[in-house]
Design a protein around this motif. Sequence first.
Motif, PDB file in Angstrom:
ATOM      1  N   ARG A  50       0.832  -1.204   0.000  1.00 37.15           N
ATOM      2  CA  ARG A  50       0.000   0.000   0.000  1.00 37.15           C
ATOM      3  C   ARG A  50       0.867   1.254   0.000  1.00 37.15           C
ATOM      4  N   ILE A  51       1.872   1.249   0.853  1.00 34.06           N
ATOM      5  CA  ILE A  51       2.767   2.406   0.946  1.00 34.06           C
ATOM      6  C   ILE A  51       3.526   2.593  -0.364  1.00 34.06           C
ATOM      7  N   ALA A  52       4.024   1.487  -0.924  1.00 37.55           N
ATOM      8  CA  ALA A  52       4.774   1.571  -2.176  1.00 37.55           C
ATOM      9  C   ALA A  52       3.892   2.065  -3.320  1.00 37.55           C
ATOM     10  N   PHE A  53       2.647   1.591  -3.384  1.00 35.20           N
ATOM     11  CA  PHE A  53       1.738   2.021  -4.437  1.00 35.20           C
ATOM     12  C   PHE A  53       1.374   3.496  -4.268  1.00 35.20           C
ATOM     13  N   ALA A  54       1.123   3.940  -3.049  1.00 36.59           N
ATOM     14  CA  ALA A  54       0.801   5.347  -2.799  1.00 36.59           C
ATOM     15  C   ALA A  54       1.979   6.238  -3.195  1.00 36.59           C
ATOM     16  N   ASP A  55       3.189   5.825  -2.837  1.00 38.81           N
ATOM     17  CA  ASP A  55       4.380   6.596  -3.210  1.00 38.81           C
ATOM     18  C   ASP A  55       4.578   6.619  -4.717  1.00 38.81           C
ATOM     19  N   ALA A  56       4.343   5.479  -5.372  1.00 39.09           N
ATOM     20  CA  ALA A  56       4.516   5.409  -6.826  1.00 39.09           C
ATOM     21  C   ALA A  56       3.499   6.308  -7.529  1.00 39.09           C
ATOM     22  N   CYS A  57       2.259   6.319  -7.060  1.00 41.34           N
ATOM     23  CA  CYS A  57       1.245   7.188  -7.665  1.00 41.34           C
ATOM     24  C   CYS A  57       1.544   8.662  -7.395  1.00 41.34           C
ATOM     25  N   LYS A  58       2.034   8.958  -6.213  1.00 45.19           N
ATOM     26  CA  LYS A  58       2.398  10.341  -5.896  1.00 45.19           C
ATOM     27  C   LYS A  58       3.516  10.810  -6.823  1.00 45.19           C
ATOM     28  N   SER A  59       4.499   9.961  -7.033  1.00 43.20           N
ATOM     29  CA  SER A  59       5.605  10.284  -7.939  1.00 43.20           C
ATOM     30  C   SER A  59       5.113  10.414  -9.376  1.00 43.20           C
ATOM     31  N   PHE A  60       4.231   9.497  -9.798  1.00 44.90           N
ATOM     32  CA  PHE A  60       3.685   9.539 -11.157  1.00 44.90           C
ATOM     33  C   PHE A  60       2.916  10.839 -11.387  1.00 44.90           C
ATOM     34  N   ASN A  61       2.060  11.213 -10.426  1.00 45.00           N
ATOM     35  CA  ASN A  61       1.277  12.435 -10.566  1.00 45.00           C
ATOM     36  C   ASN A  61       2.147  13.682 -10.543  1.00 45.00           C
ATOM     37  N   LYS A  62       3.207  13.674  -9.755  1.00 49.34           N
ATOM     38  CA  LYS A  62       4.138  14.808  -9.702  1.00 49.34           C
ATOM     39  C   LYS A  62       4.843  14.955 -11.046  1.00 49.34           C
ATOM     40  N   ALA A  63       5.317  13.842 -11.611  1.00 54.14           N
ATOM     41  CA  ALA A  63       5.989  13.891 -12.913  1.00 54.14           C
ATOM     42  C   ALA A  63       5.017  14.339 -13.997  1.00 54.14           C
ATOM     43  N   LYS A  64       3.774  13.890 -13.909  1.00 50.35           N
ATOM     44  CA  LYS A  64       2.768  14.283 -14.895  1.00 50.35           C
ATOM     45  C   LYS A  64       2.500  15.778 -14.815  1.00 50.35           C
ATOM     46  N   SER A  65       2.404  16.305 -13.612  1.00 52.11           N
ATOM     47  CA  SER A  65       2.140  17.737 -13.461  1.00 52.11           C
ATOM     48  C   SER A  65       3.320  18.572 -13.946  1.00 52.11           C
ATOM     49  N   MET A  66       4.518  18.047 -13.866  1.00 53.82           N
ATOM     50  CA  MET A  66       5.690  18.773 -14.352  1.00 53.82           C
ATOM     51  C   MET A  66       5.736  18.777 -15.880  1.00 53.82           C
ATOM     52  N   ARG A  67       5.173  17.740 -16.505  1.00 56.37           N
ATOM     53  CA  ARG A  67       5.151  17.683 -17.972  1.00 56.37           C
ATOM     54  C   ARG A  67       4.036  18.532 -18.557  1.00 56.37           C
ATOM     55  N   ASP A  68       2.936  18.674 -17.836  1.00 56.17           N
ATOM     56  CA  ASP A  68       1.815  19.473 -18.313  1.00 56.17           C
ATOM     57  C   ASP A  68       2.116  20.939 -18.050  1.00 56.17           C
ATOM     58  N   TRP A  69       2.046  21.746 -19.082  1.00 60.92           N
ATOM     59  CA  TRP A  69       2.276  23.165 -18.898  1.00 60.92           C
ATOM     60  C   TRP A  69       1.371  23.925 -19.845  1.00 60.92           C
ATOM     61  N   GLU A  70       1.242  25.188 -19.553  1.00 65.67           N
ATOM     62  CA  GLU A  70       0.385  26.059 -20.330  1.00 65.67           C
ATOM     63  C   GLU A  70       1.143  27.345 -20.616  1.00 65.67           C
ATOM     64  N   PHE A  71       1.086  27.807 -21.844  1.00 66.34           N
ATOM     65  CA  PHE A  71       1.765  29.043 -22.210  1.00 66.34           C
ATOM     66  C   PHE A  71       1.027  30.228 -21.609  1.00 66.34           C
ATOM     67  N   LYS A  72       1.751  31.038 -20.875  1.00 68.52           N
ATOM     68  CA  LYS A  72       1.191  32.257 -20.299  1.00 68.52           C
ATOM     69  C   LYS A  72       2.052  33.418 -20.785  1.00 68.52           C
ATOM     70  N   PRO A  73       1.512  34.244 -21.655  1.00 68.93           N
ATOM     71  CA  PRO A  73       2.321  35.353 -22.165  1.00 68.93           C
ATOM     72  C   PRO A  73       2.621  36.368 -21.077  1.00 68.93           C
ATOM     73  N   SER A  74       3.708  37.039 -21.248  1.00 65.21           N
ATOM     74  CA  SER A  74       4.079  38.090 -20.303  1.00 65.21           C
ATOM     75  C   SER A  74       3.120  39.263 -20.443  1.00 65.21           C
ATOM     76  N   PRO A  75       2.963  40.048 -19.387  1.00 64.61           N
ATOM     77  CA  PRO A  75       2.092  41.205 -19.519  1.00 64.61           C
ATOM     78  C   PRO A  75       2.675  42.202 -20.538  1.00 64.61           C
ATOM     79  N   ALA A  76       1.800  42.933 -21.139  1.00 64.76           N
ATOM     80  CA  ALA A  76       2.243  43.903 -22.154  1.00 64.76           C
ATOM     81  C   ALA A  76       3.114  44.973 -21.502  1.00 64.76           C
ATOM     82  N   ASP A  77       4.158  45.366 -22.209  1.00 64.23           N
ATOM     83  CA  ASP A  77       5.039  46.435 -21.707  1.00 64.23           C
ATOM     84  C   ASP A  77       4.314  47.762 -21.842  1.00 64.23           C
TER      85      ASP A  77
END
Length: 79
Positions: A50-77
């Motif tokens: 149980r502990i190993a599976f919870a840790d593996a899913c936590k790691s998987f979700n963390k890696a997934k969130s690091m791969r998912d990104w969204e372009f946010k343009p800088s504010p206009a000068d």
Amino acid sequence: MSRLSLAALTVIAVLLSGCGKETMPEPSASTCAPDAFQKFMSELRDEANRIAFADACKSFNKAKSMRDWEFKPSPADDF
């Protein structure tokens, strides 16, 4: 074949078969989804699994969130 060697082979076969050893599911998007995660956690009997599976899913979700990104343009000068 003597009774001793037959008994020894039986014992070895039982030990090598891994009776009762549960397998931990692989972490993926489908197994680490909240509903599926709870289902797999309730099916696992061994606390270490149980502990190993919870840790593996936590790691998987963390890696997934690091791969998912969204372009946010800088504010206009505004000079």
